[in-house]
Design a protein around this motif. Sequence first.
Motif, short mmCIF file in Angstrom:
data_model
loop_
_atom_site.label_atom_id
_atom_site.label_comp_id
_atom_site.label_asym_id
_atom_site.label_seq_id
_atom_site.Cartn_x
_atom_site.Cartn_y
_atom_site.Cartn_z
N THR A 294 0.85 -1.19 0.00
CA THR A 294 0.00 0.00 0.00
C THR A 294 0.88 1.24 0.00
N GLN A 295 0.27 2.41 -0.26
CA GLN A 295 1.05 3.63 -0.26
C GLN A 295 1.65 3.90 1.12
N ALA A 296 0.91 3.58 2.17
CA ALA A 296 1.44 3.76 3.52
C ALA A 296 2.65 2.86 3.75
N GLU A 297 2.58 1.63 3.25
CA GLU A 297 3.71 0.70 3.39
C GLU A 297 4.90 1.17 2.56
N GLN A 298 4.64 1.75 1.40
CA GLN A 298 5.73 2.27 0.58
C GLN A 298 6.46 3.41 1.29
N ARG A 299 5.67 4.31 1.88
CA ARG A 299 6.29 5.41 2.62
C ARG A 299 7.08 4.89 3.82
N SER A 300 6.58 3.84 4.45
CA SER A 300 7.29 3.24 5.58
C SER A 300 8.63 2.68 5.15
N ILE A 301 8.67 2.06 3.97
CA ILE A 301 9.93 1.51 3.45
C ILE A 301 10.93 2.63 3.22
#
Length: 501
Positions: A45-52
């Motif tokens: 998800t976009q939130a997971e991408q930002r977390s990475i």
Amino acid sequence: MSKEAPQLESEKQDLEYSHVDNPMKDSESNKHDVVVLEDDDFGFTQAEQRSIIRRIDRRLVITVGAMYCISLMDRTNMSAANIAGMGVELNLINNRYNIANLVFFTTYVVFQPPSTILIRKIGPRLHLAFITLLWGGVMIGMGFVKNFEQLAALRTVLGVLEAGFFPSCVYLLSTWYTRYEVGKRYSVFYLVGCVASAFSGILAYGLMQLNGREGISGWRWIFIIEGTLTCALGIAGYWLLVDFPDSTRLTWSFLGQKEREWIVHRIQRDRGDTQVPPFNLKKFLGSGRDWKVWAYAMMFFNTTTLTYALAYTLPLILTKELHFSVGESQCLVAPPYAFAGIVMFAAAYAGDKLRVRGPIIIFNMVLCLIGLPIMGWAPHAGARYFGIFLVTAGANSNVPSIMAFQANNVRGQWKRAFCSATLVGFGGLGGIAGSLVFRTQDAATGYKPGMYTCITTAFLNIILVGLTGLDFRRLNRKADEQGIALEAHDEDASPDFRYTY
């Protein structure tokens, strides 16, 4: 083709070119329970991408920034040691102090190009950690030198070891981030170095208080303690540093394989140069046929001439020209560099947000052109100190700005490696020039020849930005009209690449 296909393609493009740090998108993504994922998302998800991306920031940018902090402190602590008694004890008469600074850059420049090849072969962890540990040992040795010759010899060895650090870090950072993310990351990386410059004088003043402890002079303790800190960070760096995103070498407790594949994929989408072709010396050196490579390098030369001139001479100017005490001078170095950090990050944020590079460089040089006459000719010490703020901010802010300018406008892994080496190599030449800008014999004139030199370098940078910008505009128009691929050095080059100016 279904009617939804253009809409899906549009959504994919929005994700591709959206800034990973966009807080608005983060808040919006949390409002919805159902998230539509595309093939390019690799299931994140976009939130997971930002977390990475945030994990990469914490692990990569902070680690190399901390190591660069030590690197910059180790190469510029000569001025603090000099006013703390080194010049008297080692009899650094005439130009010996300038020469001791200069010899560092002779080997620093020569040994940089091989480093960007070596780091690809053995990996950043081993390469960067090992040379950091070694130069920390050299720093400790500088605390025990008996004469000028020994000091100059160790400074020469220090140049060999530090040569591989900065270009390797610049290259490594450029492989993990897209073009409009890298400016802010370069800024944070260099900002930590500015913090080192800001507080190295205060640290040096504290270490001077050890004068006489164990029969060792205060200036020697500066080298010994700072060298010990460097060794410790070099050892820690072996576990904390990360490898290239496309590497198969293991990195302790970092991203998983699928996360690294997503990083490689998004870089490929952004500029199309994730593939690493076999090393070819002719192709590597052939990158030098592009005149713009040398324009970037010359901009960096002009900027580092300014930054090193300040780093090596600012405490001397504060004591001899502005008539502050040694202790006051050591501490007064900090505020201008702290201000430079604020300007630096604000400029980098604006550059990434607006997707421009040249105007940011020009703005920084205008700060220098305003500050230098105040610093050199104002009648009062307070006004001249204000001029130092402007010059320090403009010069240091341009270091990450030019790094981002270059990183945005080259493509291909080996051209990127060559450009990192030439950019930082010319930065080393700027260090040679900077160590000679404010000469001892010019102190009676208020270092006026040095002021004229600094003003000239600022003007030259503005001219170079203008010339490259005009060429970028011409080439972008040609690509739009004729459909040619820009910077097409490798087989995976994308026709969508455009220069940033």
